[in-house]
Motif scaffolding. Structure first.
Motif, PDB file in Angstrom:
ATOM      1  N   ASP A  43      46.358  33.776  28.374  1.00  0.00           N
ATOM      2  CA  ASP A  43      45.741  33.150  29.540  1.00  0.00           C
ATOM      3  C   ASP A  43      44.945  34.214  30.293  1.00  0.00           C
ATOM      4  O   ASP A  43      45.521  35.164  30.820  1.00  0.00           O
ATOM      5  CB  ASP A  43      46.824  32.545  30.425  1.00  0.00           C
ATOM      6  CG  ASP A  43      46.247  31.803  31.610  1.00  0.00           C
ATOM      7  OD1 ASP A  43      45.134  31.270  31.489  1.00  0.00           O
ATOM      8  OD2 ASP A  43      46.926  31.757  32.656  1.00  0.00           O
ATOM      9  N   VAL A  44      43.619  34.085  30.332  1.00  0.00           N
ATOM     10  CA  VAL A  44      42.740  35.071  30.955  1.00  0.00           C
ATOM     11  C   VAL A  44      42.051  34.434  32.156  1.00  0.00           C
ATOM     12  O   VAL A  44      41.496  33.334  32.061  1.00  0.00           O
ATOM     13  CB  VAL A  44      41.669  35.581  29.958  1.00  0.00           C
ATOM     14  CG1 VAL A  44      40.737  36.566  30.634  1.00  0.00           C
ATOM     15  CG2 VAL A  44      42.332  36.222  28.756  1.00  0.00           C
ATOM     16  N   THR A  45      42.101  35.138  33.307  1.00  0.00           N
ATOM     17  CA  THR A  45      41.424  34.707  34.516  1.00  0.00           C
ATOM     18  C   THR A  45      40.431  35.782  34.922  1.00  0.00           C
ATOM     19  O   THR A  45      40.787  36.962  34.995  1.00  0.00           O
ATOM     20  CB  THR A  45      42.434  34.484  35.663  1.00  0.00           C
ATOM     21  OG1 THR A  45      43.442  33.571  35.221  1.00  0.00           O
ATOM     22  CG2 THR A  45      41.749  33.942  36.899  1.00  0.00           C
ATOM     23  N   VAL A  46      39.186  35.391  35.171  1.00  0.00           N
ATOM     24  CA  VAL A  46      38.156  36.321  35.630  1.00  0.00           C
ATOM     25  C   VAL A  46      37.797  35.924  37.054  1.00  0.00           C
ATOM     26  O   VAL A  46      37.376  34.797  37.307  1.00  0.00           O
ATOM     27  CB  VAL A  46      36.909  36.275  34.720  1.00  0.00           C
ATOM     28  CG1 VAL A  46      35.859  37.249  35.227  1.00  0.00           C
ATOM     29  CG2 VAL A  46      37.286  36.588  33.279  1.00  0.00           C
ATOM     30  N   SER A  58      50.857  38.401  27.892  1.00  0.00           N
ATOM     31  CA  SER A  58      51.095  37.002  28.202  1.00  0.00           C
ATOM     32  C   SER A  58      49.922  36.454  29.005  1.00  0.00           C
ATOM     33  O   SER A  58      49.455  35.355  28.764  1.00  0.00           O
ATOM     34  CB  SER A  58      52.388  36.858  28.987  1.00  0.00           C
ATOM     35  OG  SER A  58      52.591  35.532  29.373  1.00  0.00           O
ATOM     36  N   SER A  59      49.446  37.251  29.983  1.00  0.00           N
ATOM     37  CA  SER A  59      48.305  36.839  30.784  1.00  0.00           C
ATOM     38  C   SER A  59      47.533  38.071  31.242  1.00  0.00           C
ATOM     39  O   SER A  59      48.071  39.175  31.303  1.00  0.00           O
ATOM     40  CB  SER A  59      48.747  36.009  31.995  1.00  0.00           C
ATOM     41  OG  SER A  59      49.505  36.808  32.881  1.00  0.00           O
ATOM     42  N   LEU A  60      46.266  37.859  31.587  1.00  0.00           N
ATOM     43  CA  LEU A  60      45.380  38.935  32.020  1.00  0.00           C
ATOM     44  C   LEU A  60      44.465  38.403  33.106  1.00  0.00           C
ATOM     45  O   LEU A  60      43.890  37.320  32.968  1.00  0.00           O
ATOM     46  CB  LEU A  60      44.548  39.450  30.837  1.00  0.00           C
ATOM     47  CG  LEU A  60      43.416  40.429  31.135  1.00  0.00           C
ATOM     48  CD1 LEU A  60      43.969  41.735  31.693  1.00  0.00           C
ATOM     49  CD2 LEU A  60      42.596  40.695  29.879  1.00  0.00           C
ATOM     50  N   THR A  61      44.331  39.162  34.207  1.00  0.00           N
ATOM     51  CA  THR A  61      43.394  38.838  35.274  1.00  0.00           C
ATOM     52  C   THR A  61      42.417  39.997  35.400  1.00  0.00           C
ATOM     53  O   THR A  61      42.828  41.149  35.558  1.00  0.00           O
ATOM     54  CB  THR A  61      44.117  38.611  36.616  1.00  0.00           C
ATOM     55  OG1 THR A  61      45.063  37.550  36.455  1.00  0.00           O
ATOM     56  CG2 THR A  61      43.138  38.262  37.714  1.00  0.00           C
ATOM     57  N   ILE A  62      41.136  39.687  35.331  1.00  0.00           N
ATOM     58  CA  ILE A  62      40.072  40.687  35.435  1.00  0.00           C
ATOM     59  C   ILE A  62      39.340  40.437  36.742  1.00  0.00           C
ATOM     60  O   ILE A  62      38.877  39.324  37.009  1.00  0.00           O
ATOM     61  CB  ILE A  62      39.099  40.583  34.255  1.00  0.00           C
ATOM     62  CG1 ILE A  62      39.852  40.716  32.928  1.00  0.00           C
ATOM     63  CG2 ILE A  62      37.998  41.628  34.368  1.00  0.00           C
ATOM     64  CD1 ILE A  62      39.026  40.390  31.706  1.00  0.00           C
ATOM     65  N   SER A  63      39.253  41.475  37.573  1.00  0.00           N
ATOM     66  CA  SER A  63      38.585  41.339  38.865  1.00  0.00           C
ATOM     67  C   SER A  63      37.891  42.656  39.206  1.00  0.00           C
ATOM     68  O   SER A  63      38.221  43.704  38.642  1.00  0.00           O
ATOM     69  CB  SER A  63      39.593  40.955  39.950  1.00  0.00           C
ATOM     70  OG  SER A  63      40.604  41.924  40.043  1.00  0.00           O
ATOM     71  N   PRO A  64      36.942  42.630  40.144  1.00  0.00           N
ATOM     72  CA  PRO A  64      36.272  43.878  40.526  1.00  0.00           C
ATOM     73  C   PRO A  64      37.201  44.754  41.370  1.00  0.00           C
ATOM     74  O   PRO A  64      37.951  44.253  42.206  1.00  0.00           O
ATOM     75  CB  PRO A  64      35.062  43.405  41.328  1.00  0.00           C
ATOM     76  CG  PRO A  64      35.406  42.040  41.801  1.00  0.00           C
ATOM     77  CD  PRO A  64      36.364  41.469  40.813  1.00  0.00           C
ATOM     78  N   ALA A  65      37.159  46.060  41.127  1.00  0.00           N
ATOM     79  CA  ALA A  65      37.931  47.013  41.920  1.00  0.00           C
ATOM     80  C   ALA A  65      37.044  47.536  43.054  1.00  0.00           C
ATOM     81  O   ALA A  65      35.818  47.391  43.020  1.00  0.00           O
ATOM     82  CB  ALA A  65      38.414  48.158  41.040  1.00  0.00           C
ATOM     83  N   GLU A  66      37.659  48.143  44.044  1.00  0.00           N
ATOM     84  CA  GLU A  66      36.918  48.637  45.202  1.00  0.00           C
ATOM     85  C   GLU A  66      35.942  49.749  44.845  1.00  0.00           C
ATOM     86  O   GLU A  66      34.918  49.908  45.488  1.00  0.00           O
ATOM     87  CB  GLU A  66      37.894  49.127  46.274  1.00  0.00           C
ATOM     88  CG  GLU A  66      38.683  48.010  46.916  1.00  0.00           C
ATOM     89  CD  GLU A  66      39.617  48.519  47.988  1.00  0.00           C
ATOM     90  OE1 GLU A  66      39.492  49.698  48.394  1.00  0.00           O
ATOM     91  OE2 GLU A  66      40.477  47.741  48.417  1.00  0.00           O
ATOM     92  N   ASP A  67      36.249  50.523  43.818  1.00  0.00           N
ATOM     93  CA  ASP A  67      35.381  51.646  43.449  1.00  0.00           C
ATOM     94  C   ASP A  67      34.258  51.248  42.495  1.00  0.00           C
ATOM     95  O   ASP A  67      33.552  52.089  41.965  1.00  0.00           O
ATOM     96  CB  ASP A  67      36.202  52.779  42.850  1.00  0.00           C
ATOM     97  CG  ASP A  67      36.892  52.394  41.557  1.00  0.00           C
ATOM     98  OD1 ASP A  67      36.775  51.228  41.139  1.00  0.00           O
ATOM     99  OD2 ASP A  67      37.544  53.274  40.960  1.00  0.00           O
TER     100      ASP A  67
END
Length: 94
Positions: free
Chosen positions: A7-10, A37-46
């Protein structure tokens, strides 16, 4: 979305390709020697990408000490040894 059964969330990124997601999955599974099991990809502050993930629970086999032997299963025991295990006093965790 589901990629390779994971399960991937962007969040907050519009230009992440499925190939890039596969690369992240491969990298994380190789680093951890476990399946995701799951992965969430989001922008980091840097300005980089933050990867938050959950690993699948590790499978384990119950090991017991019976009559001086450490055993996982009793499927290879003869009837006498099985009877001995059956007659043992089992203590609860109350």
């Amino acid at each position: 979305m589901v990629v390779n059964g994971i399960d991937v969330t962007v969040k907050g990124l519009n230009d992440v390709s499925e190939q890039e997601i596969m690369s992240y999955i491969d990298m994380l599974e190789e680093e951890n020697d476990e399946n995701l099991s799951s992965l969430t990809i989001s922008p980091a502050e840097d300005g980089s990408v933050a990867l938050d993930y959950v690993l699948q629970p590790a499978k384990f086999e119950r090991i017991r000490r019976i009559t001086g032997y450490l055993v996982g299963t009793i499927d290879r025991w003869n009837n006498a040894k099985r009877s001995e295990e059956h007659d043992r006093v089992k203590h609860g965790l109350n």
